[in-house]
Design a protein around this motif. Structure first.
Motif, PDB file in Angstrom:
ATOM      1  N   THR A  42      26.242 -15.898 -37.746  1.00 23.45           N
ATOM      2  CA  THR A  42      26.739 -17.147 -37.167  1.00 23.45           C
ATOM      3  C   THR A  42      27.278 -18.065 -38.258  1.00 23.45           C
ATOM      4  O   THR A  42      27.276 -19.278 -38.103  1.00 23.45           O
ATOM      5  N   ILE A  43      27.753 -17.479 -39.364  1.00 24.75           N
ATOM      6  CA  ILE A  43      28.184 -18.319 -40.484  1.00 24.75           C
ATOM      7  C   ILE A  43      29.526 -18.982 -40.228  1.00 24.75           C
ATOM      8  O   ILE A  43      29.904 -19.895 -40.942  1.00 24.75           O
ATOM      9  N   GLY A  44      30.261 -18.511 -39.196  1.00 27.26           N
ATOM     10  CA  GLY A  44      31.400 -19.288 -38.759  1.00 27.26           C
ATOM     11  C   GLY A  44      32.776 -18.783 -39.113  1.00 27.26           C
ATOM     12  O   GLY A  44      33.032 -17.587 -39.256  1.00 27.26           O
ATOM     13  N   ALA A  45      33.678 -19.764 -39.275  1.00 25.61           N
ATOM     14  CA  ALA A  45      35.109 -19.496 -39.328  1.00 25.61           C
ATOM     15  C   ALA A  45      35.520 -18.609 -40.491  1.00 25.61           C
ATOM     16  O   ALA A  45      36.430 -17.788 -40.367  1.00 25.61           O
ATOM     17  N   ALA A  46      34.879 -18.761 -41.646  1.00 22.38           N
ATOM     18  CA  ALA A  46      35.240 -17.933 -42.794  1.00 22.38           C
ATOM     19  C   ALA A  46      35.066 -16.455 -42.470  1.00 22.38           C
ATOM     20  O   ALA A  46      35.867 -15.609 -42.900  1.00 22.38           O
ATOM     21  N   PHE A  47      34.053 -16.137 -41.677  1.00 20.18           N
ATOM     22  CA  PHE A  47      33.797 -14.747 -41.302  1.00 20.18           C
ATOM     23  C   PHE A  47      34.857 -14.265 -40.305  1.00 20.18           C
ATOM     24  O   PHE A  47      35.250 -13.089 -40.316  1.00 20.18           O
ATOM     25  N   GLY A  48      35.312 -15.167 -39.436  1.00 24.19           N
ATOM     26  CA  GLY A  48      36.395 -14.805 -38.522  1.00 24.19           C
ATOM     27  C   GLY A  48      37.679 -14.490 -39.261  1.00 24.19           C
ATOM     28  O   GLY A  48      38.400 -13.553 -38.923  1.00 24.19           O
ATOM     29  N   MET A  49      37.964 -15.273 -40.301  1.00 24.01           N
ATOM     30  CA  MET A  49      39.171 -15.012 -41.087  1.00 24.01           C
ATOM     31  C   MET A  49      39.015 -13.737 -41.913  1.00 24.01           C
ATOM     32  O   MET A  49      39.998 -13.029 -42.162  1.00 24.01           O
ATOM     33  N   ALA A  50      37.783 -13.424 -42.329  1.00 25.68           N
ATOM     34  CA  ALA A  50      37.554 -12.154 -43.012  1.00 25.68           C
ATOM     35  C   ALA A  50      37.863 -10.994 -42.074  1.00 25.68           C
ATOM     36  O   ALA A  50      38.458  -9.984 -42.487  1.00 25.68           O
ATOM     37  N   TRP A  51      37.480 -11.146 -40.791  1.00 28.75           N
ATOM     38  CA  TRP A  51      37.778 -10.093 -39.812  1.00 28.75           C
ATOM     39  C   TRP A  51      39.289  -9.925 -39.637  1.00 28.75           C
ATOM     40  O   TRP A  51      39.806  -8.798 -39.644  1.00 28.75           O
ATOM     41  N   LEU A  52      40.014 -11.028 -39.493  1.00 26.61           N
ATOM     42  CA  LEU A  52      41.461 -10.928 -39.352  1.00 26.61           C
ATOM     43  C   LEU A  52      42.098 -10.297 -40.588  1.00 26.61           C
ATOM     44  O   LEU A  52      43.047  -9.507 -40.483  1.00 26.61           O
ATOM     45  N   ILE A  87      39.960  -2.894 -36.417  1.00 31.08           N
ATOM     46  CA  ILE A  87      38.510  -3.107 -36.295  1.00 31.08           C
ATOM     47  C   ILE A  87      38.253  -3.928 -35.034  1.00 31.08           C
ATOM     48  O   ILE A  87      38.834  -5.000 -34.852  1.00 31.08           O
ATOM     49  N   GLU A  88      37.363  -3.452 -34.176  1.00 27.16           N
ATOM     50  CA  GLU A  88      36.983  -4.203 -32.995  1.00 27.16           C
ATOM     51  C   GLU A  88      36.031  -5.332 -33.382  1.00 27.16           C
ATOM     52  O   GLU A  88      35.077  -5.108 -34.140  1.00 27.16           O
ATOM     53  N   ALA A  89      36.274  -6.518 -32.864  1.00 29.03           N
ATOM     54  CA  ALA A  89      35.416  -7.657 -33.207  1.00 29.03           C
ATOM     55  C   ALA A  89      33.979  -7.417 -32.787  1.00 29.03           C
ATOM     56  O   ALA A  89      33.034  -7.832 -33.476  1.00 29.03           O
ATOM     57  N   LYS A  90      33.766  -6.737 -31.653  1.00 32.56           N
ATOM     58  CA  LYS A  90      32.400  -6.485 -31.187  1.00 32.56           C
ATOM     59  C   LYS A  90      31.635  -5.572 -32.132  1.00 32.56           C
ATOM     60  O   LYS A  90      30.399  -5.592 -32.186  1.00 32.56           O
ATOM     61  N   ASP A  91      32.369  -4.742 -32.880  1.00 41.16           N
ATOM     62  CA  ASP A  91      31.722  -3.890 -33.871  1.00 41.16           C
ATOM     63  C   ASP A  91      31.521  -4.624 -35.196  1.00 41.16           C
ATOM     64  O   ASP A  91      30.601  -4.320 -35.955  1.00 41.16           O
ATOM     65  N   ASP A  94      33.826  -3.063 -43.130  1.00 38.53           N
ATOM     66  CA  ASP A  94      33.027  -2.775 -41.942  1.00 38.53           C
ATOM     67  C   ASP A  94      32.217  -3.981 -41.482  1.00 38.53           C
ATOM     68  O   ASP A  94      31.401  -3.875 -40.568  1.00 38.53           O
ATOM     69  N   GLY A  95      32.408  -5.131 -42.133  1.00 33.79           N
ATOM     70  CA  GLY A  95      31.756  -6.350 -41.686  1.00 33.79           C
ATOM     71  C   GLY A  95      30.457  -6.676 -42.378  1.00 33.79           C
ATOM     72  O   GLY A  95      29.779  -7.646 -41.999  1.00 33.79           O
ATOM     73  N   GLU A  96      30.079  -5.925 -43.399  1.00 29.95           N
ATOM     74  CA  GLU A  96      28.874  -6.271 -44.149  1.00 29.95           C
ATOM     75  C   GLU A  96      29.168  -7.464 -45.055  1.00 29.95           C
ATOM     76  O   GLU A  96      30.136  -7.459 -45.819  1.00 29.95           O
ATOM     77  N   ILE A  97      28.336  -8.507 -44.950  1.00 26.10           N
ATOM     78  CA  ILE A  97      28.515  -9.688 -45.787  1.00 26.10           C
ATOM     79  C   ILE A  97      27.976  -9.376 -47.183  1.00 26.10           C
ATOM     80  O   ILE A  97      26.786  -9.086 -47.357  1.00 26.10           O
ATOM     81  N   LEU A  98      28.854  -9.473 -48.162  1.00 25.40           N
ATOM     82  CA  LEU A  98      28.485  -9.170 -49.534  1.00 25.40           C
ATOM     83  C   LEU A  98      28.043 -10.410 -50.296  1.00 25.40           C
ATOM     84  O   LEU A  98      27.145 -10.349 -51.138  1.00 25.40           O
ATOM     85  N   ALA A  99      28.679 -11.526 -50.025  1.00 26.20           N
ATOM     86  CA  ALA A  99      28.337 -12.771 -50.717  1.00 26.20           C
ATOM     87  C   ALA A  99      28.944 -13.950 -49.972  1.00 26.20           C
ATOM     88  O   ALA A  99      30.003 -13.821 -49.340  1.00 26.20           O
ATOM     89  N   VAL A 100      28.283 -15.097 -50.058  1.00 28.93           N
ATOM     90  CA  VAL A 100      28.754 -16.337 -49.434  1.00 28.93           C
ATOM     91  C   VAL A 100      28.633 -17.461 -50.456  1.00 28.93           C
ATOM     92  O   VAL A 100      27.669 -17.506 -51.235  1.00 28.93           O
TER      93      VAL A 100
END
Length: 494
Positions: free
Chosen positions: A426-436, A444-448, A23-29
């Protein structure tokens, strides 16, 4: 066990990984800093093996911090377009030649432009003219300058595709990355253009093409042994980091402009149909049936990092505070940010940095402020160039490490006169790849996935004052271009 996805990105100055819930919750970076190599003026390289080692290291740290997480899909991205030549087993035969910050192939750019029928012919097929950003001339450079290395090569990778190869054994590349391999890719036919491939890189087996987010394989037994992951986890096709950043903040719809604050500044504007430009880059998008006008500055955060080192490793927070106190106009300093040449819109690898107005009364805070304002001026120049070639900018979404705090982002809004949407993450590309990767499990809608939290508005009075400085900024490059080129030639002889 909590199901999660793993997104990973190789940037210019560091690699970053993120574990996120479906659901897009960041668990760890986790992050690993690294350096590029600059063996001589204009050459910017990196050992591709570092990318795989850092993925394994970051993944181990994330899994250790989240022992109750089950990784169910993986996505990777990276800087680009890069050229990492490798043998048939995928073993690199030389360091990867990086994107437009590496300017070694300018002679090949000029020669290939003539041999392929001129800029218009290349533009018609590839969407962009040849420049330091184009991957094609870099193949030619290796073939001509390192023939003993070139004969060992039969494949090539970018960071994302190299990681996918190591994870799955699949030799692939996404269409967006391929569209920046000018002039090897046909942006109309959406495939490699064999006549020019055979002329420039005849012995290289080019990878099979997919769209970012396509599931192209699963974690192999060998990759499982190296990473500690279970065998069989799906891996999606990645893309170049800036495009993944745009996906991470839902800035991939027509009229959106993704503005990436990083080591370099990058722009991705989504448009309705093909745009060809001699100043910007006309590319296909990360997702199927999308088109972009893109651009990139050769430096941005790289200048502030350089200044920090000159100031003895000063704390970034202190420098930002001093820049804020310096005030609008940096007490009479104007800087050209061409410290590594410049990509769009001037496409001049021999441009050089310039600081005008220095006195013995200026402080490091003034210089730092001038650097922030210089990148903002470059942003305005690129925005104007995008719109001039047919781009449509209805909304600007900011992303990247430089969005932390409001000093830099406010300067950009004030210089450009444009509001910027600030998303939740705004952490960037890694988060975009997590979405994909998550989309490979469920829609999953990106806006959500990463909704906006606020909009940063420009100050009209500041914008008016900055517009006068912008006129001065724009006049400096044509007035000093000849001298810049003379000095660049001198530097290249050292």
């Amino acid at each position: 066990m909590v199901q999660a996805v793993f997104g990973f990105d190789v940037g210019t100055s560091s690699s970053k990984g993120v574990l996120a819930s479906l659901d897009g919750e960041i668990l760890a970076v986790a992050q690993r800093p690294h350096d590029v190599q600059r063996p001589r003026a204009g050459h910017v390289e990196m050992d591709a093996n570092v990318w795989w080692r850092e993925l394994c290291d970051v993944l181990a740290e994330l899994r250790q911090s989240q022992p109750d997480v089950e990784i169910v899909a993986i996505g990777v991205s990276g800087m680009g377009p890069c050229v990492a030549l490798a043998d048939a087993a995928g073993v690199p035969v030389r360091p990867a030649i990086l994107y437009g910050v590496d300017t070694r192939a300018m002679k090949q750019v000029e020669r290939l432009t003539d041999e392929l029928g001129g800029e218009d012919a290349i533009l018609q097929r590839g969407g962009s003219v040849l420049s330091s950003q184009a991957a094609g001339p870099k193949f030619a450079w290796v073939k001509e300058n390192e023939p003993e290395v070139y004969v060992q090569a039969s494949r090539f990778f970018m960071p994302a595709s190299f990681l996918v190869w190591n994870l799955t054994g699949s030799y692939t590349l996404d269409h967006q990355s391929a569209s920046q391999c000018t002039p090897l890719y046909d942006t109309e036919a959406l495939t490699w253009y064999e006549p020019w491939v055979q002329k420039i890189a005849p012995s290289i087996e080019l990878p099979e093409l997919f769209w970012a987010g396509d599931v192209i394989g699963t974690v192999t037994s060998d990759a499982a042994a190296q990473t500690g992951l279970p065998e069989g986890i799906p891996v999606v096709a990645g893309t170049i980091d800036a495009w993944s950043e745009a996906l991470s903040v839902d800035a991939h719809n027509v009229g959106d402009l993704m503005l990436m604050y990083g080591t370099t500044m990058f722009f991705v504007n989504t448009v309705e149909s093909v745009v060809r430009s001699k100043e910007m880059w006309g590319t296909v998008g990360a997702l199927a049936k999308t088109r972009n006008v893109a651009g990139g500055m050769a430096t941005s955060g790289a200048i502030t990092g350089w200044l920090r080192e000159l100031f003895g490793g000063a704390d970034y927070g202190e420098l930002v505070q001093e820049a804020a106190r310096s005030g609008l106009g940096a007490r009479g300093l104007v800087m050209l940010p061409y410290f590594a040449g410049e990509r769009t819109p001037i496409l001049d690898a021999d441009a050089r940095g310039l600081i005008v107005g220095l006195t013995i009364d200026h402080t490091r805070g003034d210089l730092y402020r001038a650097a922030l304002e210089a990148t903002a001026m470059g942003v305005r120049h690129n925005i104007e160039a995008i719109e001039a070639v047919g781009g449509q900018i209805d909304r600007i979404v900011a992303v990247g490490g430089g969005t932390q705090g409001d000093v830099w982002t406010q300067i950009v809004s004030d210089v450009t006169g444009r509001p910027q949407v600030i998303p939740t993450h705004t952490i960037g590309a890694a988060f975009g790849m997590a979405w994909l990767a998550a989309c490979a499990i469920k829609p999953i809608e990106a806006k959500d996935w990463n909704p906006p939290v606020r909009t940063l508005e420009p100050n009209p009075e500041n914008h008016e004052r900055y517009s006068k400085l912008y006129e001065l900024y724009r006049s400096l490059y044509p007035a000093t271009r000849e001298q810049m080129h003379t000095l660049a030639a001198f530097q290249q002889e050292l």
